[in-house]
Design an enzyme around this catalytic site. Structure first.
Site, short mmCIF file in Angstrom:
data_model
loop_
_atom_site.label_atom_id
_atom_site.label_comp_id
_atom_site.label_asym_id
_atom_site.label_seq_id
_atom_site.Cartn_x
_atom_site.Cartn_y
_atom_site.Cartn_z
CG ASP A 77 38.36 -24.52 60.27
OD1 ASP A 77 37.55 -25.04 60.64
OD2 ASP A 77 39.33 -24.02 61.32
CD GLU A 127 44.20 -30.64 61.62
OE1 GLU A 127 45.23 -30.33 61.60
OE2 GLU A 127 43.17 -29.92 61.79
C1 GLC Z 1 40.18 -27.20 62.81
C2 GLC Z 1 39.23 -27.97 62.22
C3 GLC Z 1 37.99 -28.13 63.20
C4 GLC Z 1 38.32 -28.61 64.61
C5 GLC Z 1 39.85 -28.03 64.96
C6 GLC Z 1 40.34 -28.92 66.05
O1 GLC Z 1 40.04 -25.83 63.02
O2 GLC Z 1 38.84 -27.27 60.91
O3 GLC Z 1 37.18 -28.80 62.47
O4 GLC Z 1 37.45 -28.72 65.45
O5 GLC Z 1 40.71 -27.77 64.12
O6 GLC Z 1 40.80 -30.21 65.68
#
Ligand code: GLC
Length: 421
Positions: free
Chosen positions: A154, A386
Site C-alpha cells: 500500500d 502482520e
Molecule cells: C494491507 C496490505 C495488503 C493486505 C491487506 C490485508 O492492506 O498492504 O497487502 O492484503 O492489508 O492483509
C-alpha cells in the site's frame, strides 16, 4: 502451547465460515492474496477447508475476469473504505474495484498436484483472471497497476513517484479513516496518501469501474515488480496445469504468449543505477529509487539475466548487514526508511516466503534459509503479527494475523516432510 498450535488457532479464530479474514478489527473481510497464502497454511491440517478458501475467493470474480482485492460479504462500519465507498461493482458480491498480486495459480498448482478434479474445477476462472491482467491492465506489453492498494504494498515509498504527479480530487467526498483507529497511526499511511488513494477510487467509480479506461485514463499508472514477477511465475504454473489437464493447444499457446511477453518486459523494471528491479512510472518512465522486498522476486519468477541476479544478490547482502531481520520492505540505507511504518521498512511474512522460495530454487539456498529463519525468529520473539520491525523483530500493525500463521504452518509442514523423507 506450541507456536504451530497457536498458528492453527489463529486461522480457526479468523475463519468466518468458508473464508478467513486477515485479522479481526483492522481487516474484517476476505482479501485476495491473503486467502491464497491462508489456503497454503490451512492445507497443512485440513485440505477441504483450504479448498473452500480458494473457491470462496473465486466467488468474488467479476464478469470481466478480475478478482478484486477485497470481497465485501457484509458492511462493517468499523472498516473504511467499505462497499458503499467503492460504489456499484459488477461482481455477484460487492467488492473493491482493483485487484491484487495473482499468487493464486502458484498455490493452486501446489495444492492440486494429486487432485486433478479440483484443479480442473478452478482452471478456467484463474485463466480468465490472468487474461484480464494481460488485456485490461497491460499498456504496451507492460502489466500496469492503477492503485497502490492493487500492488499489495500500500504505502511503499515506491509509489511516491506516481502519487506526486496526482492531484487530490477537488470534490473528494468527505470521509473518516478507520484504519488508524485500530492500530497505532504512526504505522499507517499519511493523510495525504489516503486522500490520493480515495481520489483513485472516486475516479474508478465515476467511470463505472471500466477497467480498460481505469488503466488508460486513471490518475495513477505504474509498473510493479511484485505484480510483474508474481504474475510471471503464476503464468508458468498456469501453463503447467494446462498441460497436465490436457487443455486445448490454443489455451496453452495463449499462456505461452503471456510468459514470453512477461520475460521480455522484465528489463523494463531493471533499475541499472540501483542494481535491482524497482517500480516505474509508466507515463514518465521514472524509476523508483530504493530496494524493496520485491526487488529480488526475479528468483521466484526465474527471470532476469545472470548479471542482474548477481547485482540483486549484492544488494541483498548489503541490506543483510544493515538489519537484524531480513527482508525489510524498504532499503534501510534510504532516507525514507521507517522500520515501523507499514511498507516503509517492516518485514512482511508473505514476501519472505516468496523471496526465500525463489532464492532456494535458483541456487541460493543459504540466503533463502536466512530470509526464512529471520522471519521465524521474529515470530518466535513476538508472535503472529502482520509485519515486523527489521531492527528489533517486534511485531507491527495487526496481531493474530492469518498469513503469518499460514506461512509458519507451511514451513513447519515442509520441514516435517523433509524429516520424514
Ligand atoms: C494491507 C496490505 C495488503 C493486505 C491487506 C490485508 O492492506 O498492504 O497487502 O492484503 O492489508 O492483509
Amino acid at each position: 502451547m506450541s507456536l504451530t498450535q497457536t498458528a492453527i488457532d489463529t486461522l480457526v479464530k479468523n475463519d468466518r465460515g468458508g473464508f478467513t479474514i486477515p485479522t479481526a478489527g483492522l481487516y474484517p473481510y476476505q482479501w485476495n492474496w491473503d486467502s491464497a497464502f491462508i489456503a497454503l497454511g490451512i492445507a497443512t491440517y485440513d485440505m477441504d477447508r483450504a479448498w473452500a478458501e480458494i473457491t470462496s475467493l473465486l466467488d468474488g470474480q467479476w464478469p470481466d475476469g478480475m478478482i478484486p482485492s477485497i470481497i465485501f460479504r457484509s458492511d462493517d462500519p468499523a472498516y473504511f473504505p467499505g462497499p458503499s465507498r467503492w460504489g456499484s461493482t459488477p461482481g455477484d458480491i460487492p467488492s473493491t474495484g482493483v485487484s491484487q498480486p495473482p499468487v493464486l495459480a502458484t498455490i493452486v498448482r501446489q495444492l492440486t498436484e494429486d487432485a486433478p478434479t479440483r484443479r480442473a474445477q478452478v482452471f478456467d476462472q484463474i485463466f480468465a483472471w490472468h487474461k484480464w491482467y494481460h488485456e485490461a491492465r497491460t499498456v504496451d506489453g507492460i502489466v500496469a497497476t492503477v492503485h497502490p492498494w492493487e500492488t499489495g504494498r500500500d504505502n511503499c515509498p515506491e509509489w511516491n513517484i506516481g502519487l506526486d504527479q496526482m492531484n487530490i480530487a477537488p470534490d473528494l467526498a468527505p470521509y473518516t479513516r478507520m484504519d488508524n483507529k485500530h492500530v497505532n497511526p504512526q504505522y499507517r499511511p499519511t493523510q495525504e496518501q489516503y486522500d490520493k488513494y480515495l481520489t483513485i477510487v472516486q475516479f474508478g467509480d465515476s467511470i463505472g469501474w471500466d477497467q480498460r479506461r481505469l488503466t488508460d485514463e486513471g490518475p495513477f499508472l505504474m509498473a510493479d515488480p511484485n505484480i510483474h514477477f508474481v504474475l510471471l511465475r503464476a503464468d508458468k504454473d498456469l501453463l503447467a496445469m494446462a498441460q497436465r489437464l490436457g487443455k486445448a493447444a490454443a489455451v496453452q499457446d495463449e499462456i505461452k504468449g503471456w510468459i514470453a511477453k512477461g520475460e521480455a518486459a522484465t528489463d523494463y523494471l531493471w533499475n541499472d543505477d540501483l542494481g535491482a528491479f524497482t517500480a516505474r512510472d509508466i507515463r514518465s518512465g521514472v524509476f523508483s529509487s530504493g530496494f524493496s522486498n520485491c526487488s529480488a522476486l526475479c528468483f521466484y519468477a526465474d527471470a532476469g539475466t545472470p548479471e542482474q541476479r548477481a547485482r540483486v544478490l549484492d544488494n541483498l547482502r548489503r541490506i543483510s548487514g544493515a538489519v537484524e531481520f531480513m527482508l525489510p520492505s524498504w532499503d534501510p540505507d534510504a532516507a525514507d526508511f521507517e522500520p515501523q511504518r507499514y511498507w516503509c521498512g517492516p518485514v512482511w511474512p508473505q514476501m519472505n516466503y516468496m523471496t526465500a522460495l525463489g532464492l532456494t530454487e535458483q541456487g541460493e539456498p543459504e540466503l533463502g534459509q536466512q530470509i526464512r529463519d529471520d522471519l521465524c525468529r521474529a515470530i518466535e520473539k513476538s508472535g503472529f503479527w502482520e509485519c515486523f520491525n527489521p531492527l528489533t523483530g517486534d511485531g507491527c500493525v495487526g496481531a493474530n494475523f492469518s498469513w503469518t500463521a499460514a506461512v509458519w504452518l507451511s514451513w513447519q509442514h515442509e520441514t516435517k516432510l523433509e524429516g520424514v523423507a
